[in-house]
Design an enzyme around this catalytic site. Structure first.
Site, mmCIF file in Angstrom:
data_model
loop_
_atom_site.group_PDB
_atom_site.id
_atom_site.type_symbol
_atom_site.label_atom_id
_atom_site.label_comp_id
_atom_site.label_asym_id
_atom_site.label_seq_id
_atom_site.Cartn_x
_atom_site.Cartn_y
_atom_site.Cartn_z
ATOM 1 C CE1 TYR A 332 46.021 10.817 17.353
ATOM 2 C CE2 TYR A 332 47.286 12.822 17.034
ATOM 3 C CZ TYR A 332 46.397 12.074 17.771
ATOM 4 O OH TYR A 332 45.878 12.606 18.919
ATOM 5 C CB CYS A 359 65.251 6.396 24.794
ATOM 6 S SG CYS A 359 66.937 6.873 24.996
HETATM 7 N N1 LLP Z 1 34.892 20.062 19.556
HETATM 8 C C1 LLP Z 1 34.992 18.857 20.141
HETATM 9 C C2 LLP Z 1 33.876 18.358 20.940
HETATM 10 C C3 LLP Z 1 36.146 18.082 19.976
HETATM 11 O O1 LLP Z 1 36.218 16.897 20.553
HETATM 12 C C4 LLP Z 1 37.218 18.596 19.214
HETATM 13 C C5 LLP Z 1 38.445 17.829 19.053
HETATM 14 C C6 LLP Z 1 37.074 19.870 18.632
HETATM 15 C C7 LLP Z 1 35.892 20.564 18.807
HETATM 16 C C8 LLP Z 1 38.155 20.497 17.809
HETATM 17 O O2 LLP Z 1 38.497 19.733 16.710
HETATM 18 P P1 LLP Z 1 39.473 20.327 15.571
HETATM 19 O O3 LLP Z 1 38.750 21.469 14.912
HETATM 20 O O4 LLP Z 1 40.701 20.787 16.239
HETATM 21 O O5 LLP Z 1 39.711 19.168 14.672
HETATM 22 N N2 LLP Z 1 44.863 15.194 19.057
HETATM 23 C C9 LLP Z 1 44.260 14.989 17.760
HETATM 24 C C10 LLP Z 1 42.970 15.716 17.605
HETATM 25 C C11 LLP Z 1 41.951 15.347 18.644
HETATM 26 C C12 LLP Z 1 40.706 16.145 18.495
HETATM 27 C C13 LLP Z 1 39.818 15.928 19.636
HETATM 28 N N3 LLP Z 1 38.646 16.708 19.602
HETATM 29 C C14 LLP Z 1 45.264 15.430 16.690
HETATM 30 O O6 LLP Z 1 46.351 15.856 17.039
HETATM 31 O O7 LLP Z 1 44.991 15.311 15.507
#
Ligand code: LLP
Length: 420
Positions: A332, A359
């Site tokens: 990202y 790598c």
């Molecule tokens: N609820 C649902 C339905 C979600 O899909 C997500 C995150 C959350 C709650 C929690 O979101 P948060 O509060 O953590 O933003 N891998 C990515 C983030 C993907 C989030 C996916 N869904 C990153 O590292 O930024």
């Protein structure tokens, strides 16, 4: 410095009063270190932001996809949070941690039959149904088991929020949920109300991640109510409205997130205002913070190894981890800040690129880090790695997954610690 981070008399970074250089010696690097006091503080802030609205019913569900280990889930249980899981693996971890099943909410756009059966067998509280296939499958499984289950329907409201902006997409091109604008949501509401073994309790939406504004949440809530008004003759009652997660955190100095209370106040005002407008009872409000709960609480420690100085171009400082323990910069272009944990008070007078050991040219953890001139053997602490670091860790180049230490338990075997 965040949470309980300080510098001790040796000039070492400490977290929760524990010397991180000692942690690196004891457990090796890379190492994820969690400041559980900060996680507790975030949970307290959510709870106090909601509880000041008297008469309001609410739930704060920790989105365990951000960081799911048995110790973390046990902490969530201790903090009286609810829990959002998105797979059989996260559900298994929650159950192993002894998390009360009735406070577990199960998400996902393609839950398998095995996963749904595990959820039904465990007696989990709510399933957030994402699509027509799941609606049918879940009802059939419940009928076969002679069991009922509470469900929410995941709605795609046509609002997408990212950091400072939100966009009205009108129609949403996403794999998740029932779209509002094309009639899918209305059809799902009707089918769910007719389903013999499903109890439709309300709706869910999640508009994005790392959000620094409240307008997106407000607009999504307004849109959902506009449609509920149109569906009035279905007899649908909104008992629960889950507005998802996405609350942004401060990764780097230039990030200026809102306070938890600011998000909660705006969400509560929008839901109560819209309910009043339609003469409806105010539903229970659920939120699902992941990153906000654990992001700033995590710090990753690395040992500095090799250098490559390209005069006039860039100096690379390589550490013993990288995109395997934190894929976010590569995936990202996520930005992080770092210090030398063993020389924490020293002037940061050099700009370097912190490279991982994989790598892959793109395996750069921080492209422009300001650090004191460093030497092999220094311990680098990268801040704010608590969310989606360990959770998205991988074994590229057959690198092992680093250990996690927290105040609750210190062990190399993070997933096996604090057995139930
Ligand atoms: N609820 C649902 C339905 C979600 O899909 C997500 C995150 C959350 C709650 C929690 O979101 P948060 O509060 O953590 O933003 N891998 C990515 C983030 C993907 C989030 C996916 N869904 C990153 O590292 O930024």
């Amino acid at each position: 410095m965040r949470g309980t981070q300080t510098i001790n008399s040796k000039g070492h970074l400490t977290i929760g009063g524990v010397d991180t250089v000692e942690l690196a010696k004891q457990f090796g690097t890379p190492l994820y270190v969690y400041d559980t006091a900060l996680i507790k503080e975030r949970a307290r802030q959510f709870k106090s932001a909601f509880s000041k609205h008297s008469g309001l019913k609410w739930q704060v569900a920790y989105a365990s996809k951000a960081f799911s280990t048995i110790a973390m889930i046990q902490l969530a249980r201790e903090l009286d949070l609810s829990l959002d899981v998105v797979s059989g693996g996260e559900l298994y971890t929650a159950l192993k941690a002894g998390f009360p099943p009735e406070r577990i909410h199960f998400h996902g756009n393609n839950k398998t039959q095995d996963e749904l059966e595990l959820a039904l067998q465990a007696g989990i509280g709510t399933i957030i149904v994402d699509n027509f296939y799941e609606l049918q499958l879940l009802n059939d499984l419940c009928r076969d088991r002679n069991q009922r289950i509470n469900i929410l329907l995941r709605i795609t409201p046509g609002v997408e929020a990212h950091t400072h902006e939100f966009i009205m997409t009108g129609h949403d091109d996403t794999k998740f949920g029932f779209n509002l604008d094309n009639g899918a949501a209305e059809k799902a509401v009707r089918l769910a109300m007719e389903a013999s073994h499903l109890d439709l309790k309300g709706l869910h939406c999640h508009i994005g991640s790392q959000i620094f504004e409240t307008e997106g949440f407000v607009r999504a809530i307004q849109l959902i109510y506009e449609y509920i008004e149109r569906w009035s003759e279905t007899g649908f009652q909104l008992e629960i409205l889950n507005v998802g997660g996405g609350f942004g955190i401060k990764y780097v100095e230039s990030d200026h997130p809102l306070f938890i209370e600011q998000y909660v106040d705006k969400i509560v005002a929008a839901v109560t205002g819209e309910s009043e407008r339609l003469g409806m009872a105010v539903p229970e409000i659920w939120v699902e913070p992941g990153r906000m709960m654990v992001g700033e609480a995590g710090t990753t420690l690395y040992t500095v190894g090799a250098f490559k100085d390209i005069p006039g171009i860039r100096k690379y400082v390589a550490v013993d981890g990288g995109m395997t323990d934190n894929i976010r910069p590569a995936l990202y272009q996520a930005k992080y800040e770092a210090i030398l944990a063993n020389r924490a008070g020293e002037q940061a007078d050099e700009e370097v690129a912190v490279a991982g050991k994989c790598c892959e040219t793109g395996d750069i953890l921080i492209k422009e880090a300001r650090l004191p001139s460093c030497s092999s053997g220094d311990i680098l602490a990268v801040f704010c790695t608590g969310a989606y670091g360990y959770a998205m860790a991988n074994h590229y180049n057959r690198l092992p997954k680093p250990a996690v230490v927290c105040r609750l338990c210190r062990t190399r075997r993070s997933d096996a610690c604090c057995p139930p």
